[in-house]
Each structure stands twice: as C-alpha cells, then as structure tokens.
Scaffold this motif. Structure first.
Motif, PDB file in Angstrom:
ATOM      1  N   UNK A  51      11.577  72.590  85.214  1.00  0.00           N
ATOM      2  CA  UNK A  51      10.260  72.228  84.680  1.00  0.00           C
ATOM      3  C   UNK A  51      10.396  71.116  83.644  1.00  0.00           C
ATOM      4  N   UNK A  52      11.384  71.225  82.772  1.00  0.00           N
ATOM      5  CA  UNK A  52      11.580  70.215  81.734  1.00  0.00           C
ATOM      6  C   UNK A  52      11.979  68.871  82.321  1.00  0.00           C
ATOM      7  N   UNK A 106      18.130  74.716  73.226  1.00  0.00           N
ATOM      8  CA  UNK A 106      19.590  74.710  73.410  1.00  0.00           C
ATOM      9  C   UNK A 106      20.359  74.095  72.256  1.00  0.00           C
ATOM     10  N   UNK A 107      19.638  73.453  71.316  1.00  0.00           N
ATOM     11  CA  UNK A 107      20.268  72.742  70.207  1.00  0.00           C
ATOM     12  C   UNK A 107      21.223  71.657  70.701  1.00  0.00           C
ATOM     13  N   UNK A 108      20.930  71.111  71.874  1.00  0.00           N
ATOM     14  CA  UNK A 108      21.709  69.999  72.416  1.00  0.00           C
ATOM     15  C   UNK A 108      20.842  69.249  73.414  1.00  0.00           C
ATOM     16  N   UNK A 109      21.234  68.021  73.722  1.00  0.00           N
ATOM     17  CA  UNK A 109      20.511  67.221  74.703  1.00  0.00           C
ATOM     18  C   UNK A 109      21.500  66.722  75.750  1.00  0.00           C
ATOM     19  N   UNK A 110      21.280  67.059  77.040  1.00  0.00           N
ATOM     20  CA  UNK A 110      22.153  66.546  78.101  1.00  0.00           C
ATOM     21  C   UNK A 110      22.147  65.022  78.078  1.00  0.00           C
ATOM     22  N   UNK A 127       5.083  63.038  77.628  1.00  0.00           N
ATOM     23  CA  UNK A 127       5.654  64.203  78.316  1.00  0.00           C
ATOM     24  C   UNK A 127       7.176  64.203  78.211  1.00  0.00           C
ATOM     25  N   UNK A 128       7.780  63.023  78.281  1.00  0.00           N
ATOM     26  CA  UNK A 128       9.238  62.920  78.153  1.00  0.00           C
ATOM     27  C   UNK A 128       9.689  63.344  76.755  1.00  0.00           C
ATOM     28  N   UNK A 161      12.168  66.540  76.009  1.00  0.00           N
ATOM     29  CA  UNK A 161      13.421  66.410  75.256  1.00  0.00           C
ATOM     30  C   UNK A 161      13.393  67.278  73.998  1.00  0.00           C
ATOM     31  N   UNK A 162      12.249  67.332  73.331  1.00  0.00           N
ATOM     32  CA  UNK A 162      12.122  68.153  72.130  1.00  0.00           C
ATOM     33  C   UNK A 162      12.277  69.629  72.462  1.00  0.00           C
TER      34      UNK A 162
END
Length: 214
Positions: free
Chosen positions: A20-21, A75-79, A63-64, A68-69
């Motif tokens: 979904x994200x 998860x306290x991380x960003x792929x 939306x992006x 991301x937020x």
C-alpha cells in the motif's frame, strides 16, 4: 559485543501495508489525472496546480511524502530505493509545477530506472553486488546468485527506462499515466516471479553460529 552495543534490527511491516505504501502514490497519481477536472471543481485550491496532469503531479508528491513518512514512523528506517525515487519525484515534480511542463514528470521514471540500472551494473565492476544490500533481509543467496540477480535487475531497470521513453514520446499523456500504473507494475511483478528459480537455486540457509550453508 554487549546487547547494549548491538544494533537493533529494523522493524518490519506486513507485506500488504508495504505494498500500500509503495503503490498508493501511483494510484493517487492515476486517479488525480483521470479525475482532475472533477477534483478541481470540488477543491478549487487544486486549480493553482494547473490542468489534470499538474494536479496529479502535486497530489503524487504529497502522497509520496506521506508514504515515506509513514514508512519511517513504522520502521524507523527508509528503504534506499523508495527514498531515491521519492527525492527524484520531489525534484522533477517541482520542476513540472513551476514550469508548467509535464515533460519533467514524464522523464522521472527514465531517470530513476536508468540510475538504478547504472548503479547496480556499475557496482559489479568494483566487485560489489549492491542488490544484496537491498534484498538481504528478504532472502539469502550465495555470491554467484547475487551477481546473477544483480545483472538481471540492472538490465531490467535499463529496459524500463527505455520503455518509459518509448511510451511517453509516442502516446498521449493519459495513456502514459495508465501504463505507468497498470503496465509497469505487472511487468515488474512478472519479472520478479521469473527470478524465483534462480533464487531457489542459489539460496542459502544459516547455521546457528551465523555461517552460511547451501
């Protein structure tokens, strides 16, 4: 190393929420472009963006940012790949809106895919299978498996870059938006599934002491 010094594992989210994200902003982009006039009539502030493709671009950027937020909060991380793609969305989206020229948002997938493909294939020249840093949490492969998979994904990203150029330069904006959402994703899913035999062939397990075993 003490437990205090150990690095905390990254929190994981459900595959459905992750999808979904990742796909949510694209769906927003498609809907806003298809119903841009309808949205503008009900939310006059959106007319500041311009026509349907510009409304879609503005909402796509919003939306992006939300996706991301949310990923960071959960998860306290960003792929790395969604992060890079998001940065390019913001840059080319801003240029699209400021200059009122949809060419910038149309070439965004070309830039992103060409960048990923070049990074993956370029990394191999230095003996680095960088794809392993992206998918290491999903599955384990031996060195030969990571190399083969990196080559395949690198070439696939370059293929997507060329494909995007062909579509946006030769078809209407509405067709390009629809293909971006409903064409590129199925192609990517099919390509991913086609890699399963390689993943199964080169997959490794880990022993209790952390060593890899075939």
């Amino acid at each position: 190393m003490s437990s205090i010094e150990a690095v905390k594992p990254r929190k994981e989210i459900s595959p459905l929420l992750k999808m979904v994200l990742e796909l949510g902003p694209l769906v927003v982009f498609f809907f806003a472009n298809a119903r841009g006039e309808w949205l503008a009539a009900r939310f006059p502030v959106l007319t500041d963006f311009g026509g349907p493709i510009f409304i879609a671009t503005g909402l796509f950027m919003i939306a992006t940012a939300i996706a991301l937020s949310a990923s960071w909060l959960l998860t306290r991380s960003l792929p790395i790949m969604p992060l890079i793609s998001g940065v390019v969305v913001f840059i080319f989206g801003a240029l699209t809106l400021y200059l009122q020229n949809d060419t910038f948002i149309k070439v965004k997938p070309t830039i992103v895919n060409a960048l990923f493909g070049t990074i993956l294939l370029g990394g191999l020249l230095f003996g680095k299978s960088l794809l392993g840093y992206v998918f290491h949490a999903a599955f384990k492969l031996d060195d030969a498996g990571w190399r083969k998979l990196t080559i395949r994904w690198g070439l696939f990203f370059l293929f997507l870059a060329v494909l995007n150029e062909v579509v946006w330069r030769n078809f209407s904006t509405d067709f390009w938006v629809a293909f971006k959402v409903w064409g590129t994703m199925p192609i990517t899913i099919l390509f991913t599934l086609a890699q399963m035999p390689l993943i199964m062939k080169h997959g490794t397990e880990t022993t209790e002491d952390g060593a890899a075993k075939p």
